[in-house]
Design an enzyme around this catalytic site. Sequence first.
Site, mmCIF file in Angstrom:
data_model
loop_
_atom_site.group_PDB
_atom_site.id
_atom_site.type_symbol
_atom_site.label_atom_id
_atom_site.label_comp_id
_atom_site.label_asym_id
_atom_site.label_seq_id
_atom_site.Cartn_x
_atom_site.Cartn_y
_atom_site.Cartn_z
ATOM 1 N N TYR A 261 -11.747 -3.625 6.597
ATOM 2 C CA TYR A 261 -11.787 -5.076 6.772
ATOM 3 C C TYR A 261 -10.923 -5.442 7.977
ATOM 4 O O TYR A 261 -11.007 -4.798 9.013
ATOM 5 C CB TYR A 261 -11.347 -5.761 5.470
ATOM 6 C CG TYR A 261 -11.753 -7.208 5.413
ATOM 7 C CD1 TYR A 261 -13.084 -7.587 5.570
ATOM 8 C CD2 TYR A 261 -10.807 -8.192 5.205
ATOM 9 C CE1 TYR A 261 -13.459 -8.913 5.533
ATOM 10 C CE2 TYR A 261 -11.176 -9.532 5.158
ATOM 11 C CZ TYR A 261 -12.503 -9.888 5.326
ATOM 12 O OH TYR A 261 -12.862 -11.202 5.294
ATOM 13 N N LYS B 253 -36.635 -2.164 -10.688
ATOM 14 C CA LYS B 253 -37.291 -1.727 -9.450
ATOM 15 C C LYS B 253 -36.255 -1.101 -8.512
ATOM 16 O O LYS B 253 -36.513 -0.082 -7.860
ATOM 17 C CB LYS B 253 -37.943 -2.933 -8.771
ATOM 18 C CG LYS B 253 -38.942 -2.579 -7.704
ATOM 19 C CD LYS B 253 -40.285 -2.228 -8.312
ATOM 20 C CE LYS B 253 -41.349 -2.075 -7.254
ATOM 21 N NZ LYS B 253 -42.704 -2.138 -7.805
#
Length: 760
Positions: free
Chosen positions: A40, A95
């Site tokens: 970060y 899925k």
Amino acid sequence: MSKQSKRREALVYHAKPTPGKIQVVPTKKYATQRDLSLAYSPGVAEPCLEIEKDKKNAYKYTAKGNLVAVISNGTAVLGLGNIGPEASKPVMEGKGLLFKIFADIDVFDIEVDTENVEEFIQTVKKIAPTFGGINLEDIKAPEAFEIERRLKAELDIPVMHDDQHGTAIISAAALLNALEIAGKKIDDVQIVISGAGAAAISCSRLYQACGAKRENMVMLDSKGVIRDDRDNLTKEKAEFATHKKIDTLDEAMKNADVFIGLSMADIVSPDMLLAMANDPIVFAMANPNPEIPYDIAIATRKDIIMATGRSDHPNQVNNVLGFPFIFRGALDVRSTKINEAMKMAAVYALANLAKEPVPEQVNIAYGETRLTFGRDYIIPKPFDPRLIAEVPPAVAKAAMESGVATEPIVDWDKYKDELLERLGSDNKIVRLLLNRAKMNPKRVVYAEADHLDVLKAAQIVYDEGVAIPILLGRRQTILKLMEEIEFDADLEIIDPKSDEEEERKNQYAKVYWEQRRRKGVTLYSAERIMRERNYYAAMMVNMGDADALISGYARSYPLVVKPMLELIGLATGSTRVATTNVMMTQRGPMFLSDTSININPSANDLTRIAQMTAGVVKMFGMEPVMAMISYSNFGSSKNQTAVKVREAVEYLHKRHPDLIVDGELQTDFALNRELLEETFPFSKLAGKKVNTLIFPNLESANITYKLLKELNKADSIGPIMMGMKKPVHILQLHASVDEIVNMTAIAVIDAQQKAKLLRK
């Protein structure tokens, strides 16, 4: 299992131990402040600036290139209809799971709360920069056509509505092969399509692309035959309206060569099948129940070529054969589209794969002696490991040739190797085992069935058709627990201490006494011993009253092993009993031996353990690549612990040169292919991926497998008993329900194998 019980099981599966089916995990180090400063602020600013210069750098510095969005508004979910975006989320997560396990593609599922076409399109367009591809899912027709058309035209990443194209691609591959078997040409055949939704329209269009003639097609919706004189037809239905003056499915089926069912159960009668042409091709793909039951169809027409959407019949038309691999190929060349050329490439790749010799791994998984191209095998099986190496390259090549690939592949052999490596993090082997066991379930006696977890496992294997459980234990306790978990099955429940079992118990005792009366066993002591479950269960297997045995959940391993060795004994030709554990690791399944029996095996013992383990690895449909583990490498130590490993390897090289085995080796060299090849290029393991470790003693093997299990949360199957005359398998103390289920599958497969040997 009752409907209520199935409902509860499904809800618990999705809720426990963590709600949902997918999660996000870090791919970079994050343990130190330095790591976090790179992940970060301030380090993250550098890739941000690079992407600002060129948006394509997002593929270089972020996960975009392997990230697909599965997007729905919940308007056409499975057979449930318009249930809304929140209710569609479990399907979208599912899925995502399939994308990951079959093609190693990461997924964010996104549910959009709008039925307005324009709002939906704009929402997807606004979030598209996040993703490398978009999989549209469960959107009702006709809106689905417009949504997909617009997004394909307006985005520069691959977009596909799988409900339309998945079934079309898989069924087109199956149709081409079925026509070849029937000796018919696609441009001649009469095709009836029952259903006029997104899938039916897409199938019909793709069949045309394969050569079918529109004038030879008859499509039906809920009102009957779609004729060109019908009013208020949608644009898509009008595309397939027929001029034939017929109204019903009965009329349409007369002399038809092909029936494509994408509608509802039980609408096709045997008389309709009899009215079809010779060698009729029937794809009854309504789920979960087809337009005509498979058994009725094949009983009605011996010349039929039949496919359904179900896994319990031959020729399953399953979308998982398509979408993971199509997106894999599209992502890997950074395609801007999924176009017709790419879909056709997938069709022909699947069709051609079905004609290739089937690997033994697939035969084993499906309990077949030899799958061969023919009426009962017109499309590949979902668990065929070749799919990832065949379909994505075909799709990628088509993308390149049609001009939509922006990062072409140069080294195709390297690419195929990379694709196969992606399967290493998958647990397909568990599903393959369960599937193989289901092909010929056996009677498995559970010696500790009055323990809740054991009974839960027995319920699962019974409901899934993996085995036929026989339950040993306190009858009232078992019945109470069965009621508690809604295990409603008419199974054999046996309490060896009960009066009801007195006759059989005494019969077993007499046989046991006759076997061991010269080893200090009296008839009285034999009768007492038969009250003990493990002895009783072992005698059940010996006497043919059960095919296999599972025990060890509640008692220490040595206490359970003793009666098995006394009553069952060694297999013919075996001089040693040993165990192996299969660990599901990020690099794929790893076999570790011996994890439970031999404390300090000799060189001769190690050779036998290696041979038996190789047999188990082959039983799993894999080629054993075995490293004999030590603290030294190839003669670097003269200590006897290392020497015995070296001697075992020398024996195996001399007597079994076909085995891929080497050592002695330190574990890091065995598992690091590059390190081994660079340092010891002469090794038989050089350039190969080791999948089996043979340890020098029980201590090292047992510690290693339990470390892997606890620290890496690696699933384990085992310990698998090797060298026993009958299929008996002993659990680790307090094994989980899943571990018991997996061991049951092993016991069933072991029984299948031993039955084959007896027949020979």
